[in-house]
Design a protein around this motif. Structure first.
Motif, PDB file in Angstrom:
ATOM      1  N   THR A  82       0.853  -1.183   0.000  1.00  0.00           N
ATOM      2  CA  THR A  82       0.000   0.000   0.000  1.00  0.00           C
ATOM      3  C   THR A  82       0.889   1.233   0.000  1.00  0.00           C
ATOM      4  OG1 THR A  82      -1.557  -1.237   1.372  1.00  0.00           O
ATOM      5  CG2 THR A  82      -1.926   1.110   1.187  1.00  0.00           C
ATOM      6  N   ILE A  83       0.595   2.157  -0.930  1.00  0.00           N
ATOM      7  CA  ILE A  83       1.371   3.386  -1.039  1.00  0.00           C
ATOM      8  C   ILE A  83       0.407   4.567  -0.998  1.00  0.00           C
ATOM      9  CG2 ILE A  83       2.985   4.710  -2.472  1.00  0.00           C
ATOM     10  CD1 ILE A  83       3.575   1.936  -3.888  1.00  0.00           C
ATOM     11  N   SER A  84       0.615   5.484  -0.056  1.00  0.00           N
ATOM     12  CA  SER A  84      -0.225   6.685   0.022  1.00  0.00           C
ATOM     13  C   SER A  84       0.344   7.746  -0.911  1.00  0.00           C
ATOM     14  CB  SER A  84      -0.237   7.226   1.455  1.00  0.00           C
ATOM     15  OG  SER A  84      -0.850   6.282   2.304  1.00  0.00           O
ATOM     16  N   ILE A  85      -0.548   8.370  -1.709  1.00  0.00           N
ATOM     17  CA  ILE A  85      -0.116   9.449  -2.606  1.00  0.00           C
ATOM     18  C   ILE A  85      -1.112  10.604  -2.493  1.00  0.00           C
ATOM     19  CG2 ILE A  85       1.103   7.944  -4.237  1.00  0.00           C
ATOM     20  CD1 ILE A  85      -1.344   8.196  -6.119  1.00  0.00           C
ATOM     21  N   ASP A  86      -0.756  11.735  -3.075  1.00  0.00           N
ATOM     22  CA  ASP A  86      -1.607  12.928  -3.061  1.00  0.00           C
ATOM     23  C   ASP A  86      -2.902  12.665  -3.830  1.00  0.00           C
ATOM     24  OD1 ASP A  86      -2.592  15.666  -3.797  1.00  0.00           O
ATOM     25  OD2 ASP A  86      -0.772  16.222  -2.678  1.00  0.00           O
ATOM     26  N   ALA A  87      -3.994  13.244  -3.362  1.00  0.00           N
ATOM     27  CA  ALA A  87      -5.313  13.033  -3.970  1.00  0.00           C
ATOM     28  C   ALA A  87      -5.413  13.556  -5.402  1.00  0.00           C
ATOM     29  CB  ALA A  87      -6.389  13.683  -3.096  1.00  0.00           C
ATOM     30  N   LYS A  88      -4.503  14.463  -5.796  1.00  0.00           N
ATOM     31  CA  LYS A  88      -4.601  15.054  -7.146  1.00  0.00           C
ATOM     32  C   LYS A  88      -4.256  14.068  -8.268  1.00  0.00           C
ATOM     33  CE  LYS A  88       0.124  16.893  -7.169  1.00  0.00           C
ATOM     34  NZ  LYS A  88       0.957  18.047  -7.035  1.00  0.00           N
ATOM     35  N   TYR A  89      -3.582  12.958  -7.924  1.00  0.00           N
ATOM     36  CA  TYR A  89      -3.150  12.015  -8.965  1.00  0.00           C
ATOM     37  C   TYR A  89      -4.267  11.079  -9.395  1.00  0.00           C
ATOM     38  CZ  TYR A  89       1.523  13.673  -7.906  1.00  0.00           C
ATOM     39  OH  TYR A  89       2.616  14.466  -7.718  1.00  0.00           O
ATOM     40  N   ARG A 112      -3.902   7.534 -14.682  1.00  0.00           N
ATOM     41  CA  ARG A 112      -3.080   7.832 -15.868  1.00  0.00           C
ATOM     42  C   ARG A 112      -1.761   8.540 -15.510  1.00  0.00           C
ATOM     43  NH1 ARG A 112      -7.497  11.515 -16.666  1.00  0.00           N
ATOM     44  NH2 ARG A 112      -6.838  13.611 -16.091  1.00  0.00           N
ATOM     45  N   ASP A 113      -1.664   9.077 -14.291  1.00  0.00           N
ATOM     46  CA  ASP A 113      -0.432   9.737 -13.846  1.00  0.00           C
ATOM     47  C   ASP A 113       0.593   8.735 -13.303  1.00  0.00           C
ATOM     48  OD1 ASP A 113      -1.525  12.314 -14.333  1.00  0.00           O
ATOM     49  OD2 ASP A 113      -2.579  12.225 -12.402  1.00  0.00           O
ATOM     50  N   LEU A 114       0.187   7.486 -13.218  1.00  0.00           N
ATOM     51  CA  LEU A 114       1.051   6.481 -12.598  1.00  0.00           C
ATOM     52  C   LEU A 114       1.779   5.643 -13.638  1.00  0.00           C
ATOM     53  CD1 LEU A 114      -1.436   5.209  -9.855  1.00  0.00           C
ATOM     54  CD2 LEU A 114       0.320   6.970  -9.629  1.00  0.00           C
ATOM     55  N   ASN A 128       9.479 -11.055 -12.147  1.00  0.00           N
ATOM     56  CA  ASN A 128      10.569 -10.925 -11.169  1.00  0.00           C
ATOM     57  C   ASN A 128      10.862  -9.500 -10.721  1.00  0.00           C
ATOM     58  OD1 ASN A 128      11.394 -13.760 -11.068  1.00  0.00           O
ATOM     59  ND2 ASN A 128      11.894 -13.451 -13.216  1.00  0.00           N
ATOM     60  N   ALA A 129      10.038  -8.520 -11.133  1.00  0.00           N
ATOM     61  CA  ALA A 129      10.342  -7.132 -10.765  1.00  0.00           C
ATOM     62  C   ALA A 129       9.063  -6.320 -10.557  1.00  0.00           C
ATOM     63  CB  ALA A 129      11.204  -6.480 -11.846  1.00  0.00           C
ATOM     64  N   LEU A 130       9.215  -5.205  -9.839  1.00  0.00           N
ATOM     65  CA  LEU A 130       8.098  -4.308  -9.566  1.00  0.00           C
ATOM     66  C   LEU A 130       8.595  -2.876  -9.676  1.00  0.00           C
ATOM     67  CD1 LEU A 130       5.216  -3.668  -8.423  1.00  0.00           C
ATOM     68  CD2 LEU A 130       6.227  -3.872  -6.138  1.00  0.00           C
ATOM     69  N   LYS A 131       7.818  -2.062 -10.412  1.00  0.00           N
ATOM     70  CA  LYS A 131       8.128  -0.631 -10.497  1.00  0.00           C
ATOM     71  C   LYS A 131       6.834   0.133 -10.252  1.00  0.00           C
ATOM     72  CE  LYS A 131       9.682   3.128 -13.427  1.00  0.00           C
ATOM     73  NZ  LYS A 131      10.005   3.551 -14.789  1.00  0.00           N
ATOM     74  N   VAL A 132       6.893   1.091  -9.333  1.00  0.00           N
ATOM     75  CA  VAL A 132       5.763   1.967  -9.046  1.00  0.00           C
ATOM     76  C   VAL A 132       6.303   3.392  -9.014  1.00  0.00           C
ATOM     77  CG1 VAL A 132       3.932   2.562  -7.411  1.00  0.00           C
ATOM     78  CG2 VAL A 132       4.691   0.180  -7.610  1.00  0.00           C
ATOM     79  N   ALA A 133       5.735   4.250  -9.882  1.00  0.00           N
ATOM     80  CA  ALA A 133       6.198   5.636  -9.927  1.00  0.00           C
ATOM     81  C   ALA A 133       5.045   6.544 -10.339  1.00  0.00           C
ATOM     82  CB  ALA A 133       7.350   5.770 -10.929  1.00  0.00           C
ATOM     83  N   ILE A 134       5.187   7.803  -9.987  1.00  0.00           N
ATOM     84  CA  ILE A 134       4.314   8.845 -10.528  1.00  0.00           C
ATOM     85  C   ILE A 134       5.112   9.403 -11.698  1.00  0.00           C
ATOM     86  CG2 ILE A 134       3.255  11.081 -10.074  1.00  0.00           C
ATOM     87  CD1 ILE A 134       3.051  10.124  -7.077  1.00  0.00           C
ATOM     88  N   TRP A 188      -3.161  -4.176  -9.438  1.00  0.00           N
ATOM     89  CA  TRP A 188      -3.018  -2.933  -8.681  1.00  0.00           C
ATOM     90  C   TRP A 188      -4.265  -2.082  -8.886  1.00  0.00           C
ATOM     91  CZ3 TRP A 188      -2.991   1.986 -10.808  1.00  0.00           C
ATOM     92  CH2 TRP A 188      -2.780   2.089 -12.184  1.00  0.00           C
ATOM     93  N   THR A 189      -4.575  -1.286  -7.871  1.00  0.00           N
ATOM     94  CA  THR A 189      -5.722  -0.376  -7.946  1.00  0.00           C
ATOM     95  C   THR A 189      -5.331   0.957  -7.318  1.00  0.00           C
ATOM     96  OG1 THR A 189      -6.598  -1.147  -5.817  1.00  0.00           O
ATOM     97  CG2 THR A 189      -7.471  -2.215  -7.798  1.00  0.00           C
ATOM     98  N   LEU A 190      -6.069   1.998  -7.697  1.00  0.00           N
ATOM     99  CA  LEU A 190      -5.903   3.323  -7.091  1.00  0.00           C
ATOM    100  C   LEU A 190      -7.225   3.643  -6.420  1.00  0.00           C
ATOM    101  CD1 LEU A 190      -4.193   5.879  -6.690  1.00  0.00           C
ATOM    102  CD2 LEU A 190      -5.142   6.749  -8.827  1.00  0.00           C
ATOM    103  N   GLU A 191      -7.186   3.876  -5.112  1.00  0.00           N
ATOM    104  CA  GLU A 191      -8.403   4.103  -4.348  1.00  0.00           C
ATOM    105  C   GLU A 191      -8.334   5.428  -3.607  1.00  0.00           C
ATOM    106  OE1 GLU A 191      -8.587   0.662  -1.797  1.00  0.00           O
ATOM    107  OE2 GLU A 191      -8.125  -0.638  -3.485  1.00  0.00           O
ATOM    108  N   THR A 192      -9.504   6.077  -3.486  1.00  0.00           N
ATOM    109  CA  THR A 192      -9.589   7.299  -2.699  1.00  0.00           C
ATOM    110  C   THR A 192      -9.796   6.903  -1.247  1.00  0.00           C
ATOM    111  OG1 THR A 192     -10.537   8.459  -4.577  1.00  0.00           O
ATOM    112  CG2 THR A 192     -10.857   9.465  -2.427  1.00  0.00           C
ATOM    113  N   VAL A 193      -8.981   7.493  -0.370  1.00  0.00           N
ATOM    114  CA  VAL A 193      -9.084   7.246   1.071  1.00  0.00           C
ATOM    115  C   VAL A 193      -9.249   8.606   1.764  1.00  0.00           C
ATOM    116  CG1 VAL A 193      -7.776   5.082   1.046  1.00  0.00           C
ATOM    117  CG2 VAL A 193      -6.543   7.226   1.276  1.00  0.00           C
ATOM    118  N   PRO A 194      -9.630   8.630   3.042  1.00  0.00           N
ATOM    119  CA  PRO A 194      -9.892   9.911   3.718  1.00  0.00           C
ATOM    120  C   PRO A 194      -8.771  10.957   3.587  1.00  0.00           C
ATOM    121  CG  PRO A 194     -10.598   8.098   5.105  1.00  0.00           C
ATOM    122  CD  PRO A 194      -9.934   7.490   3.905  1.00  0.00           C
ATOM    123  N   ASP A 195      -7.510  10.530   3.594  1.00  0.00           N
ATOM    124  CA  ASP A 195      -6.423  11.526   3.549  1.00  0.00           C
ATOM    125  C   ASP A 195      -5.677  11.545   2.215  1.00  0.00           C
ATOM    126  OD1 ASP A 195      -5.496   8.992   4.090  1.00  0.00           O
ATOM    127  OD2 ASP A 195      -3.951   9.637   5.499  1.00  0.00           O
ATOM    128  N   GLY A 196      -6.355  11.231   1.115  1.00  0.00           N
ATOM    129  CA  GLY A 196      -5.714  11.285  -0.207  1.00  0.00           C
ATOM    130  C   GLY A 196      -6.103  10.086  -1.047  1.00  0.00           C
TER     131      GLY A 196
END
Length: 190
Positions: free
Chosen positions: A42-49, A52-54, A61-67, A89-97
């Motif tokens: 789980t990675i917390s990011i800013d709500a503005k993203y 498509r910004d990811l 054998n590998a994982l890359k996660v970036a904005i 992977w999914t992008l979900e809105t949570v109370p703080d972003g």
């Protein structure tokens, strides 16, 4: 034995290692948990993203996660292979972003991972306390086998025949009925 640590010294060393491990894990830009079968990040990011910004890549054998346009949050080799088609992977809105949730399905579902990517600090997998599995978690064939073993164990404890022994006795009774002319007085079931 001279030089071996006392239980108190061992407990203190374990506590220090655990505190160091917890501090290392807390400093990571993500949180992660695992079961014997899968691993969740789980990675917390800013709500503005938006999705498509990811820039997220899951390979065997590998994982890359970036904005996009920023340094990767995670970028490295996995310690063990994953089933790419079963990982998501999914992008979900949570109370703080917003939160990026990544689910990795392990190929070897009989091992704990010491870290998400090989460049991250390791955890001591020997200290993992697995959750108790429930019969309902097992596939049909395995569940049937476990239930039969449990039944046979209960029967043995009560001095009664196991399911296999009962089956043999039932077959013998059936055979006796079909062949009343035969003498079974000295028959032994083994």
């Amino acid at each position: 034995m001279p030089g071996s640590p006392t239980p108190e010294e061992r407990d203190k060393a374990d506590a220090e290692l655990k505190a160091k491990e917890e501090a290392e894990q807390a400093s990571l830009p993500y949180k992660w948990t695992q079961t014997i079968k899968d691993l969740d990040v789980t990675i917390s990011i800013d709500a503005k993203y938006k999705a498509r910004d990811l820039d997220i890549k899951l390979t065997k054998n590998a994982l890359k996660v970036a904005i996009k346009g920023q340094n990767p949050i995670i970028d490295g080799e996995l310690p063990h292979p994953i089933h790419v088609d079963e990982s998501t992977w999914t992008l979900e809105t949570v109370p703080d972003g917003k939160e990026i949730s990544i689910h990795l399905d392990k190929v070897n579902q009989m091992e704990w991972w010491p870290h998400v990517i090989t460049s991250a600090p390791k955890i001591d997998t020997s200290k993992i306390q697995p959750e108790n599995s429930k019969l309902s978690d097992l596939d049909g064939e395995t569940r049937g086998m476990v239930e039969k073993m449990m039944y046979d164990q209960r029967m043995k404890e009560q001095g009664k025949p196991t399911s296999d022994e009962q089956k043999k006795m039932d077959l013998l009774e059936q055979f006796k009925k079909q062949h009343p002319e035969m003498d079974f007085s000295n028959a032994k079931i083994g």
